[in-house]
Design a protein around this motif. Structure first.
Motif, mmCIF file in Angstrom:
data_model
loop_
_atom_site.group_PDB
_atom_site.id
_atom_site.type_symbol
_atom_site.label_atom_id
_atom_site.label_comp_id
_atom_site.label_asym_id
_atom_site.label_seq_id
_atom_site.Cartn_x
_atom_site.Cartn_y
_atom_site.Cartn_z
ATOM 1 N N LEU A 1 15.491 7.451 5.464
ATOM 2 C CA LEU A 1 16.043 6.821 5.481
ATOM 3 C C LEU A 1 16.329 5.378 6.299
ATOM 4 O O LEU A 1 16.030 4.201 6.068
ATOM 5 N N THR B 1 3.238 24.443 3.788
ATOM 6 C CA THR B 1 4.719 23.203 3.745
ATOM 7 C C THR B 1 5.827 23.953 3.280
ATOM 8 O O THR B 1 5.671 24.887 1.455
ATOM 9 N N ALA B 2 7.033 23.761 3.307
ATOM 10 C CA ALA B 2 8.133 24.251 2.795
ATOM 11 C C ALA B 2 8.699 23.226 1.384
ATOM 12 O O ALA B 2 8.452 22.871 1.291
ATOM 13 N N ILE C 1 0.937 -0.882 -0.391
ATOM 14 C CA ILE C 1 -0.115 -0.264 -0.296
ATOM 15 C C ILE C 1 0.805 1.367 0.046
ATOM 16 O O ILE C 1 1.929 1.496 0.741
ATOM 17 N N SER D 1 8.953 4.576 1.131
ATOM 18 C CA SER D 1 8.832 3.194 1.595
ATOM 19 C C SER D 1 8.423 2.112 1.013
ATOM 20 O O SER D 1 9.007 1.374 -0.178
ATOM 21 N N GLY D 2 7.491 2.458 0.195
ATOM 22 C CA GLY D 2 6.774 1.609 -0.173
ATOM 23 C C GLY D 2 7.388 0.928 -1.767
ATOM 24 O O GLY D 2 7.470 0.210 -1.976
ATOM 25 N N ASN E 1 2.273 0.837 3.460
ATOM 26 C CA ASN E 1 3.663 2.010 3.033
ATOM 27 C C ASN E 1 2.360 2.788 2.299
ATOM 28 O O ASN E 1 3.427 3.899 2.008
ATOM 29 N N VAL F 1 -7.860 4.029 -4.068
ATOM 30 C CA VAL F 1 -7.192 3.967 -2.950
ATOM 31 C C VAL F 1 -7.535 2.377 -2.125
ATOM 32 O O VAL F 1 -8.777 1.985 -1.421
ATOM 33 N N ALA F 2 -7.043 2.092 -0.870
ATOM 34 C CA ALA F 2 -7.071 0.683 -0.023
ATOM 35 C C ALA F 2 -7.799 2.048 1.091
ATOM 36 O O ALA F 2 -7.515 2.687 2.001
ATOM 37 N N SER G 1 2.288 5.862 4.585
ATOM 38 C CA SER G 1 3.116 7.145 4.908
ATOM 39 C C SER G 1 2.442 6.950 6.528
ATOM 40 O O SER G 1 0.679 7.028 6.684
ATOM 41 N N GLY H 1 5.234 5.358 -2.448
ATOM 42 C CA GLY H 1 6.065 6.549 -2.021
ATOM 43 C C GLY H 1 7.849 5.553 -1.521
ATOM 44 O O GLY H 1 8.313 5.198 -2.130
ATOM 45 N N GLU I 1 -1.171 2.579 -5.788
ATOM 46 C CA GLU I 1 -1.485 4.050 -5.239
ATOM 47 C C GLU I 1 -2.554 4.307 -5.399
ATOM 48 O O GLU I 1 -3.486 4.551 -6.536
HETATM 49 C C1 LIG Z 1 9.344 18.992 1.863
HETATM 50 C C2 LIG Z 1 9.370 17.901 2.240
HETATM 51 C C3 LIG Z 1 10.969 17.799 3.040
HETATM 52 C C4 LIG Z 1 10.746 16.715 3.701
HETATM 53 N N1 LIG Z 1 11.993 16.292 4.068
HETATM 54 C C5 LIG Z 1 13.065 15.276 4.549
HETATM 55 C C6 LIG Z 1 14.431 15.634 4.753
HETATM 56 O O1 LIG Z 1 15.104 15.927 4.499
HETATM 57 N N2 LIG Z 1 14.325 13.821 5.020
HETATM 58 C C7 LIG Z 1 14.206 12.572 5.402
HETATM 59 O O2 LIG Z 1 13.937 11.631 5.738
HETATM 60 N N3 LIG Z 1 12.441 13.466 5.416
HETATM 61 C C8 LIG Z 1 12.036 14.115 4.660
HETATM 62 N N4 LIG Z 1 11.065 14.527 4.351
HETATM 63 C C9 LIG Z 1 9.608 13.457 4.963
HETATM 64 C C10 LIG Z 1 9.224 12.592 3.935
HETATM 65 O O3 LIG Z 1 8.881 12.603 2.647
HETATM 66 C C11 LIG Z 1 8.683 11.067 4.518
HETATM 67 O O4 LIG Z 1 9.399 10.357 5.545
HETATM 68 C C12 LIG Z 1 8.548 10.191 3.620
HETATM 69 O O5 LIG Z 1 8.032 10.394 2.215
HETATM 70 C C13 LIG Z 1 7.670 9.128 3.697
HETATM 71 O O6 LIG Z 1 7.871 7.982 3.321
HETATM 72 P P1 LIG Z 1 6.450 7.516 3.047
HETATM 73 O O7 LIG Z 1 6.917 5.977 2.410
HETATM 74 O O8 LIG Z 1 5.686 6.617 4.333
HETATM 75 O O9 LIG Z 1 5.466 8.104 2.877
HETATM 76 P P2 LIG Z 1 5.146 8.699 1.563
HETATM 77 O O10 LIG Z 1 6.404 9.113 0.881
HETATM 78 O O11 LIG Z 1 4.102 9.896 0.596
HETATM 79 O O12 LIG Z 1 4.279 7.711 -0.121
HETATM 80 C C14 LIG Z 1 3.016 7.503 0.995
HETATM 81 C C15 LIG Z 1 2.069 6.598 -0.825
HETATM 82 O O13 LIG Z 1 0.993 6.234 0.014
HETATM 83 C C16 LIG Z 1 -0.189 6.583 -0.689
HETATM 84 N N5 LIG Z 1 -1.448 6.225 0.046
HETATM 85 C C17 LIG Z 1 -1.726 6.793 1.712
HETATM 86 N N6 LIG Z 1 -2.743 6.498 1.758
HETATM 87 C C18 LIG Z 1 -3.676 5.642 0.927
HETATM 88 C C19 LIG Z 1 -4.221 3.863 0.522
HETATM 89 N N7 LIG Z 1 -4.969 4.027 1.370
HETATM 90 N N8 LIG Z 1 -4.086 3.610 -0.166
HETATM 91 C C20 LIG Z 1 -3.180 3.826 -1.403
HETATM 92 N N9 LIG Z 1 -1.811 4.875 -1.383
HETATM 93 C C21 LIG Z 1 -2.437 5.453 -0.015
HETATM 94 C C22 LIG Z 1 0.432 7.366 -1.036
HETATM 95 O O14 LIG Z 1 -1.048 8.479 -2.070
HETATM 96 C C23 LIG Z 1 1.497 8.077 -1.163
HETATM 97 O O15 LIG Z 1 1.785 7.971 -2.643
HETATM 98 C C24 LIG Z 1 10.072 15.369 3.337
HETATM 99 C C25 LIG Z 1 8.755 15.529 3.440
HETATM 100 C C26 LIG Z 1 8.945 16.842 2.890
HETATM 101 C C27 LIG Z 1 6.810 16.764 2.129
#
Ligand SMILES: Cc1cc2nc3c(=O)[nH]c(=O)nc-3n(C[C@H](O)[C@H](O)[C@H](O)COP(=O)(O)OP(=O)(O)OC[C@H]3O[C@@H](n4cnc5c(N)ncnc54)[C@H](O)[C@@H]3O)c2cc1C
Length: 577
Positions: free
Chosen positions: A553, A88-89, A23, A28-29, A312, A275-276, A314, A26, A47
């Protein structure tokens, strides 16, 4: 590292069956997909957002400021309609297409919490800041040692090989500095300090024995290696337009790296606009069998099946899916016998910063727009607790030359004005904090009982706020940082506490924490739900403390580690379809 395939569902099963479902696509996924596909598992990535193709879907990547309709700004109406996401930054006309709009994805803020989301293939990996420091054992153990949490059941040595595995693939620049509180990794050459940063480094190093200002550890290809070229990526051009998507693949994103790599194996299916809704639990088989998916456009519901599931979405979205996965066995959310699912949500404290100016070095400039920032590794509460709060903070910093003073420019006109504009102004220096926060039960998320989104999923209620510990850390950070700027010879010192809502740090974590005791945690040391072993949660939801290093990381390393364990468990027949 190709291995013998494990096609559990390969033959004679329904079209909707896979070996693994992930799921989210991003940071981690994408890693889950890469590792699962490389190990031979037919993998479906769900996604919820649209598809993003590397290069083709970066519409603003090469635009100059003059080519934007509003010169990079958002309109007043847009800002009024989107008061949350636009804070957001890095958000602007050049990056807005990689973020959600407020009204499309409502949630309930019981306390102010700014939930930043990017719903598309690649998730927030397209827009992240790319800071990539390793956690040290101080962070893995401090909560337990100082009694402000249980911390992780794993230690640095358990993750170190996985950090290396990830760093080599994504490409992280930096330098092996030998700092106890920020272990060294596998680095490409660093972006060098500019003249002012080098001067500050010299002064700080001479004055303090415990303050280590080091080169950025950032996911950029300063000198691509064969593995990066194989991904189709090339050297970072120091354009500093990363958040628009990089056509060079100069920084790491799922879209430029892990997802295309997974696709090359032939084992990947990505399903955008999916959408999961919830994870399906089979009471007889006593395991999760698949995912219920709502088509984002048609709202049609389809079930997909797999032997293992990686969550995954987020951190907060993963909590949401798990809380929404109810059954007779798990009436309060999947694996939630402890009642702790959704609790112990935390974030990083980004509230404060300091600044100053530096005289001299008027003949010094720098080449390119450095997309990274030097780091001062945490120096608080390491071997002993030495402050009136617990935890520590990482300091990010930098120096750059400003524009010429406006009043001075105003004295000139015509050609003289243009000439004056080509001259840079004085050196400005800044530092800002990334502080550890304490995970506690009261900071939680839960599902609304009376409000749903347009896909039939209950809205998430966020009840997460700062505490006394966070408040005490801020003045210490400010005082220490001002002192360092003074030591470095800076003038015109400034400071701020922006009081921003939690969430804007974009490092939300927890809710489904890892631990050795199923009574006080949801996941075991391999990121498996204690009570539903074929479900792995490897994004920020799994965190058992926040540490003070950037977290992504670690999510990637834990994901790769968990996939390897999952596949071993399948081979040993401990996980069956
Ligand atoms: C401006 C900015 C700066 C950042 N700087 C840093 C940094 O310097 N260093 C650092 O370590 N981290 C940083 N981060 C944080 C980092 O982006 C997140 O920690 C990271 O992306 C998390 O990875 P993830 O896979 O958990 O989530 P995401 O990368 O957000 O991916 C999650 C994915 O799941 C999908 N999704 C969610 N719910 C569902 C569902 N129900 N069904 C299907 N799909 C779904 C979303 O659409 C998305 O594509 C920053 C983030 C931003 C926005």
């Amino acid at each position: 590292m190709p291995q013998e395939p494990v096609h559990i569902n390969a033959k004679g099963k329904k079209q909707n069956s896979f070996d693994a479902i992930v799921i989210g696509s991003g940071i981690s996924g994408g890693w889950a997909a890469k590792e699962l596909c490389e190990k031979g598992l037919k993998t479906l990535v769900l996604e919820r957002g649209r598809n993003i193709e590397h290069i083709k879907d970066y519409p603003t990547a090469t635009l100059g400021p003059w080519e934007f309709k509003h010169r990079g700004q958002m309109t007043k109406q847009f800002l009024e309609e989107n008061p949350l996401i636009t804070k957001t930054a890095g958000y602007g006309e050049d990056t807005a297409h990689f973020f959600i709009k407020d009204k499309d994805h409502p949630y309930v803020q019981e306390k102010p919490f700014n939930w930043v989301r990017g719903y598309q293939v690649g998730g927030k990996s397209l827009t992240w800041g790319r800071a990539c420091q390793r956690w040290s054992d101080f962070e893995f153990t401090a909560p337990g040692r100082y009694g402000y949490g249980e911390g992780f059941p794993i230690r640095y040595k358990d993750v170190a090989p996985w950090y290396s595995h990830v760093e080599k693939f994504i490409g992280v620049c930096g330098k092996a500095d030998g700092i106890e509180s920020m272990p060294d990794g596998e680095y490409l050459p660093p972006f060098d300090f500019n003249a002012a940063e080098a001067a500050i480094h010299k002064k700080i190093s001479a004055h303090y024995s415990d303050r280590h200002m080091v080169h950025a550890r950032w996911a950029h290809l300063t000198e691509p290696k064969e593995i990066h070229i194989q991904q189709g990526r090339s050297k970072c051009q120091a354009r500093n337009r990363c958040m628009r998507g990089c056509p060079f693949g100069g920084y790491f994103s799922s879209v430029s790296s892990t997802l295309p790599w997974a696709k090359k194996t032939g084992n990947l299916t990505i399903r955008p606009f999916s959408v999961a809704h919830s994870i399906i639990y089979d009471e007889q088989k006593q395991r999760a069998t698949g995912i219920r998916v709502v088509d984002a456009h048609t709202k049609k519901i389809t079930d997909y099946f797999a032997t293992i599931i990686f969550v995954n979405g987020s951190a907060l979205n993963s909590n949401l899916v798990l809380l929404n996965s109810t059954s007779n066995r798990f009436p309060n959310g999947l694996g939630n016998d402890s009642g702790l699912l959704g609790t112990h949500v935390a974030f990083h404290n980004y509230r404060a910063g300091v600044g100053g100016t530096m005289e001299g070095m008027q003949d010094k400039y720098y080449y390119g727009r450095n997309p990274t920032e030097p780091i001062i590794a945490n120096y608080r509460n390491l071997h002993k607790q030495d402050t009136n709060y617990v935890g520590g903070f990482t300091t990010f910093m930098g120096a750059h030359r400003s524009r010429r003073d406006g009043a001075e420019l105003a004295q000139t006109i015509g050609g003289a004005y243009k000439d004056a504009m080509t001259e840079p102004g004085e050196w400005n220096v800044y530092m800002y904090m990334q502080g550890e926060t304490i995970m506690k039960r009261s900071n939680h998320v839960r599902l609304s009982t009376d409000q749903k989104d347009e896909w039939g999923v209950p809205l998430l209620i966020t009840s997460v706020g700062y505490d006394d510990n966070d408040e005490k850390m801020i003045p210490d950070f400010i005082n220490q940082s001002l002192e360092m700027l003074e030591v470095a010879g800076c003038k015109n010192l400034t400071q701020y506490d922006n009081h921003q809502a939690p969430g804007l740090d974009i490092h939300e974590m927890g809710g489904c924490k890892m631990g050795s005791d199923p009574k006080t945690s949801l996941l075991n040391e391999w990121n498996q739900l204690h009570h539903c072993k074929n479900v792995f949660v490897t994004d920020g939801a799994c965190m058992a403390s926040t540490g003070n290093q950037s977290p992504s990381l670690l999510y990637m390393a834990l994901t790769a580690r968990a996939v390897t364990h999952a596949v071993e468990e399948i081979r040993k027949k401990n996980l069956k379809s």
